[in-house]
Design a protein around this motif. Structure first.
Motif, PDB file in Angstrom:
ATOM      1  N   GLU A   1      35.108  14.965  52.074  1.00 34.96           N
ATOM      2  CA  GLU A   1      34.957  15.861  50.936  1.00 34.96           C
ATOM      3  C   GLU A   1      33.656  15.645  50.177  1.00 34.96           C
ATOM      4  O   GLU A   1      33.063  16.603  49.679  1.00 34.96           O
ATOM      5  N   HIS A   2      33.195  14.392  50.086  1.00 34.50           N
ATOM      6  CA  HIS A   2      31.994  14.107  49.312  1.00 34.50           C
ATOM      7  C   HIS A   2      30.712  14.145  50.143  1.00 34.50           C
ATOM      8  O   HIS A   2      29.634  14.359  49.601  1.00 34.50           O
ATOM      9  N   GLY A   3      30.827  13.893  51.438  1.00 33.42           N
ATOM     10  CA  GLY A   3      29.677  14.080  52.316  1.00 33.42           C
ATOM     11  C   GLY A   3      28.763  12.901  52.499  1.00 33.42           C
ATOM     12  O   GLY A   3      27.893  12.938  53.367  1.00 33.42           O
ATOM     13  N   SER A   4      28.902  11.845  51.703  1.00 30.19           N
ATOM     14  CA  SER A   4      28.027  10.682  51.874  1.00 30.19           C
ATOM     15  C   SER A   4      28.752   9.426  51.418  1.00 30.19           C
ATOM     16  O   SER A   4      29.652   9.483  50.559  1.00 30.19           O
ATOM     17  N   VAL A   5      28.347   8.293  51.983  1.00 32.31           N
ATOM     18  CA  VAL A   5      28.941   7.013  51.610  1.00 32.31           C
ATOM     19  C   VAL A   5      28.649   6.706  50.146  1.00 32.31           C
ATOM     20  O   VAL A   5      29.509   6.197  49.412  1.00 32.31           O
ATOM     21  N   THR A   6      27.440   7.039  49.695  1.00 31.83           N
ATOM     22  CA  THR A   6      27.073   6.779  48.298  1.00 31.83           C
ATOM     23  C   THR A   6      27.977   7.558  47.346  1.00 31.83           C
ATOM     24  O   THR A   6      28.451   7.015  46.336  1.00 31.83           O
ATOM     25  N   ALA A   7      28.251   8.828  47.666  1.00 26.10           N
ATOM     26  CA  ALA A   7      29.115   9.641  46.810  1.00 26.10           C
ATOM     27  C   ALA A   7      30.547   9.116  46.824  1.00 26.10           C
ATOM     28  O   ALA A   7      31.229   9.117  45.794  1.00 26.10           O
ATOM     29  N   VAL A   8      31.012   8.661  47.982  1.00 25.31           N
ATOM     30  CA  VAL A   8      32.355   8.086  48.061  1.00 25.31           C
ATOM     31  C   VAL A   8      32.434   6.822  47.212  1.00 25.31           C
ATOM     32  O   VAL A   8      33.415   6.595  46.489  1.00 25.31           O
ATOM     33  N   ALA A   9      31.408   5.997  47.296  1.00 30.52           N
ATOM     34  CA  ALA A   9      31.383   4.771  46.499  1.00 30.52           C
ATOM     35  C   ALA A   9      31.451   5.081  45.009  1.00 30.52           C
ATOM     36  O   ALA A   9      32.187   4.439  44.256  1.00 30.52           O
ATOM     37  N   ARG A  10      30.693   6.090  44.590  1.00 33.10           N
ATOM     38  CA  ARG A  10      30.705   6.474  43.179  1.00 33.10           C
ATOM     39  C   ARG A  10      32.074   7.010  42.765  1.00 33.10           C
ATOM     40  O   ARG A  10      32.574   6.689  41.683  1.00 33.10           O
ATOM     41  N   ALA A  11      32.702   7.810  43.633  1.00 30.01           N
ATOM     42  CA  ALA A  11      33.994   8.409  43.299  1.00 30.01           C
ATOM     43  C   ALA A  11      35.122   7.388  43.283  1.00 30.01           C
ATOM     44  O   ALA A  11      36.111   7.561  42.569  1.00 30.01           O
ATOM     45  N   THR A  12      34.990   6.334  44.070  1.00 22.46           N
ATOM     46  CA  THR A  12      36.082   5.352  44.189  1.00 22.46           C
ATOM     47  C   THR A  12      35.758   4.032  43.512  1.00 22.46           C
ATOM     48  O   THR A  12      36.493   3.057  43.683  1.00 22.46           O
ATOM     49  N   THR A  13      34.655   3.993  42.754  1.00 22.16           N
ATOM     50  CA  THR A  13      34.213   2.800  42.019  1.00 22.16           C
ATOM     51  C   THR A  13      34.096   1.585  42.940  1.00 22.16           C
ATOM     52  O   THR A  13      34.519   0.485  42.600  1.00 22.16           O
ATOM     53  N   ARG A  14      33.525   1.809  44.129  1.00 18.95           N
ATOM     54  CA  ARG A  14      33.199   0.733  45.052  1.00 18.95           C
ATOM     55  C   ARG A  14      31.702   0.708  45.260  1.00 18.95           C
ATOM     56  O   ARG A  14      30.979   1.608  44.827  1.00 18.95           O
ATOM     57  N   THR A  15      31.218  -0.311  45.960  1.00 14.70           N
ATOM     58  CA  THR A  15      29.821  -0.328  46.376  1.00 14.70           C
ATOM     59  C   THR A  15      29.702   0.402  47.713  1.00 14.70           C
ATOM     60  O   THR A  15      30.665   0.447  48.504  1.00 14.70           O
ATOM     61  N   PRO A  16      28.535   0.985  48.006  1.00 13.82           N
ATOM     62  CA  PRO A  16      28.367   1.634  49.309  1.00 13.82           C
ATOM     63  C   PRO A  16      28.625   0.695  50.485  1.00 13.82           C
ATOM     64  O   PRO A  16      29.202   1.113  51.494  1.00 13.82           O
ATOM     65  N   SER A  17      28.223  -0.560  50.345  1.00  2.70           N
ATOM     66  CA  SER A  17      28.449  -1.501  51.452  1.00  2.70           C
ATOM     67  C   SER A  17      29.941  -1.740  51.665  1.00  2.70           C
ATOM     68  O   SER A  17      30.403  -1.874  52.809  1.00  2.70           O
ATOM     69  N   ALA A  18      30.722  -1.781  50.577  1.00  7.49           N
ATOM     70  CA  ALA A  18      32.167  -1.976  50.709  1.00  7.49           C
ATOM     71  C   ALA A  18      32.815  -0.780  51.391  1.00  7.49           C
ATOM     72  O   ALA A  18      33.711  -0.936  52.233  1.00  7.49           O
ATOM     73  N   VAL A  19      32.354   0.427  51.048  1.00  8.88           N
ATOM     74  CA  VAL A  19      32.888   1.626  51.699  1.00  8.88           C
ATOM     75  C   VAL A  19      32.559   1.605  53.189  1.00  8.88           C
ATOM     76  O   VAL A  19      33.424   1.845  54.037  1.00  8.88           O
ATOM     77  N   SER A  20      31.308   1.295  53.515  1.00  5.73           N
ATOM     78  CA  SER A  20      30.900   1.260  54.921  1.00  5.73           C
ATOM     79  C   SER A  20      31.706   0.232  55.704  1.00  5.73           C
ATOM     80  O   SER A  20      32.117   0.480  56.845  1.00  5.73           O
ATOM     81  N   GLN A  21      31.938  -0.922  55.088  1.00  4.55           N
ATOM     82  CA  GLN A  21      32.690  -1.975  55.765  1.00  4.55           C
ATOM     83  C   GLN A  21      34.127  -1.529  56.059  1.00  4.55           C
ATOM     84  O   GLN A  21      34.644  -1.748  57.158  1.00  4.55           O
ATOM     85  N   GLN A  22      34.763  -0.879  55.085  1.00  4.43           N
ATOM     86  CA  GLN A  22      36.139  -0.421  55.284  1.00  4.43           C
ATOM     87  C   GLN A  22      36.222   0.672  56.355  1.00  4.43           C
ATOM     88  O   GLN A  22      37.172   0.709  57.150  1.00  4.43           O
ATOM     89  N   LEU A  23      35.227   1.527  56.411  1.00  5.78           N
ATOM     90  CA  LEU A  23      35.214   2.573  57.435  1.00  5.78           C
ATOM     91  C   LEU A  23      35.013   1.966  58.830  1.00  5.78           C
ATOM     92  O   LEU A  23      35.592   2.440  59.810  1.00  5.78           O
ATOM     93  N   LYS A  24      34.204   0.927  58.906  1.00  8.90           N
ATOM     94  CA  LYS A  24      34.010   0.250  60.196  1.00  8.90           C
ATOM     95  C   LYS A  24      35.306  -0.411  60.663  1.00  8.90           C
ATOM     96  O   LYS A  24      35.650  -0.373  61.850  1.00  8.90           O
ATOM     97  N   VAL A  25      36.030  -1.028  59.728  1.00  4.97           N
ATOM     98  CA  VAL A  25      37.314  -1.651  60.074  1.00  4.97           C
ATOM     99  C   VAL A  25      38.287  -0.595  60.582  1.00  4.97           C
ATOM    100  O   VAL A  25      38.981  -0.781  61.591  1.00  4.97           O
ATOM    101  N   LEU A  26      38.343   0.552  59.883  1.00  3.17           N
ATOM    102  CA  LEU A  26      39.234   1.631  60.305  1.00  3.17           C
ATOM    103  C   LEU A  26      38.863   2.120  61.703  1.00  3.17           C
ATOM    104  O   LEU A  26      39.737   2.354  62.552  1.00  3.17           O
TER     105      LEU A  26
END
Length: 312
Positions: free
Chosen positions: A25-50
């Motif tokens: 929905e947001h289109g970028s890792v940075t936007a997801v991080a901002r929407a979910t109050t995470r860091t971009p690296s944390a979002v990327s790490q969780q997506l890699k695990v998934l």
């Protein structure tokens, strides 16, 4: 085959699955991080695990960012159902415990906020366990649905003479239809008319919002009915400014009846249009999972009740 879905869901963390949906929905890792109050690296790490857990590529590089693969889009779509099921379960548990509390984030465009929010707050006084946050958002009518990724409820408007835009995976509650009238200076020759036709007003100097806003689309219909172009001399999204310009004789405008009438008595004339259905539809938009929350349902029900006071 029967055991395969169970094996998948044993490997998938719902929180990671919802991150994939946010990326869709947001289109970028940075936007997801901002929407979910995470860091971009944390979002990327969780997506890699998934991605490792499901065993197929879910994202791929696209320039400096990433995009979903076909498998990623399919799983992101499934995530909507998962999020909704979790929200329904939470709502049922809240019902068992006898509560419907929490914070509800409401996005509302300016004139609808003036019309509905004061009365909404009056109604929500009976539900002190709900904290309502209000946020100003006024965008072109096709862009409101995207805001549901960031808010629990989005109050949107669209012109009532066009087919609603495609809004997949968004729930819609009708609030009201607000007529649009021609606003004229009090000393204008047409100000005492009961109605004016497109041919009567097509030659005026118009003050209008930007293109693709509902009011501007009605102006396009006026031009089509009159067989001549509309002369727009000034554009603004700020309705109080439009009202003041009209009252000072700097042009005419299409303005929402209920909102304008409460503010401008004795300052300008509001005259309905003849031979043309002119109005805007005001709606509440929500993601299905957010709509399942009891607190959100309480707020939306109160919005519907408040909007019922204004005839269309």
């Amino acid at each position: 085959m029967i055991g395969e879905p169970a094996g998948l869901w044993q490997r998938v963390d719902p929180a990671q699955l919802l991150l994939l949906r946010e990326l869709a929905e947001h289109g970028s890792v940075t936007a997801v991080a901002r929407a979910t109050t995470r860091t971009p690296s944390a979002v990327s790490q969780q997506l890699k695990v998934l991605q490792r857990r499901v065993g197929v590529p879910l994202v791929e590089r696209a320039g400096r960012g990433v995009r979903l693969t076909d498998a990623g889009r399919a799983l992101a779509g499934i995530a909507t159902g998962v999020a909704t099921a979790l929200a329904v379960a939470e709502a049922d548990w809240e019902g068992y415990r006898g509560g419907a509390g929490g914070t509800v984030r409401l996005a509302v465009f300016h004139s609808a906020g003036e019309l509905l929010v004061p009365g909404l707050l009056d109604r929500l006084a009976a539900a002190p366990q709900i904290t309502l946050e209000t946020h100003d958002e006024d965008v072109s009518q096709d862009d409101f649905a995207a805001l549901t990724a960031d808010y629990d409820v989005v109050v949107a408007h669209r012109s009532d003479d066009v087919v609603p835009p495609a809004r997949p995976q968004v729930e819609v509650r009708l609030l009201l239809r607000e007529p649009l009238d021609v606003a004229l200076p009090l000393d204008h020759p047409l100000a005492r008319r009961d109605r004016v036709s497109p041919q009567d007003v097509i030659g005026e100097q118009w003050i209008a919002p930007p293109a693709e806003f509902p009011i501007d689309r009605v102006l396009t219909a006026i031009a089509a009915r009159a067989g001549a172009p509309v002369r727009v001399v000034r554009r603004t999204t700020h309705l109080p400014l439009m009202e003041k310009l009209v009252s000072h004789g700097h042009g005419v405008a299409l303005l929402p009846r209920h909102t304008t009438r409460e503010r401008t008595a004795g300052r300008l004339a509001l005259v309905p249009l003849a031979d043309l259905r002119a109005g805007r539809i005001v709606e509440a938009l929500m993601r299905p999972d957010k709509a399942a929350r009891r607190a959100v349902r309480t707020v939306v029900d109160a919005l519907v009740a408040e909007a019922a006071a204004y005839p269309g």
